[in-house]
Design a protein around this motif. Structure first.
Motif: not given
Length: 82
Positions: A22-24, A4-8
């Motif tokens: 990934c944004s993480c 949740q909250g991640c985007c690639r």
């Protein structure tokens, strides 16, 4: 599965593979139905290993048997980094 909250974002895409960040912070390498989640330094080491393998494939078969495989980048510990 993307948390949740991640985007690639796509770093590279080819006919048989895709690399996304990934944004993480993880790097995802998808080859066909398999996806590997890697750290950036592991992706770089894998890239160096693949380039070396391609180089070896381009050598005549006779020269290949006479050369020793070079030490993998970052492999001074002798094991896989996970």
């Amino acid at each position: 599965m993307i948390g949740q909250g991640c985007c690639r974002s796509v770093l590279a895409r080819g006919p048989c593979a895709e690399v996304t960040r990934c944004s993480c912070g993880h790097i995802h390498l998808a080859v066909g139905p398999v996806t590997l989640r890697l750290e950036e330094d592991v992706l770089r080491a894998l890239g160096h290993t693949l380039v070396e393998a391609i180089h070896q494939l381009e050598l005549p078969h006779d020269a290949e048997s006479q050369e020793q495989a070079p030490a993998a980048h970052g492999a001074s510990t002798g094991g896989w980094k996970q």
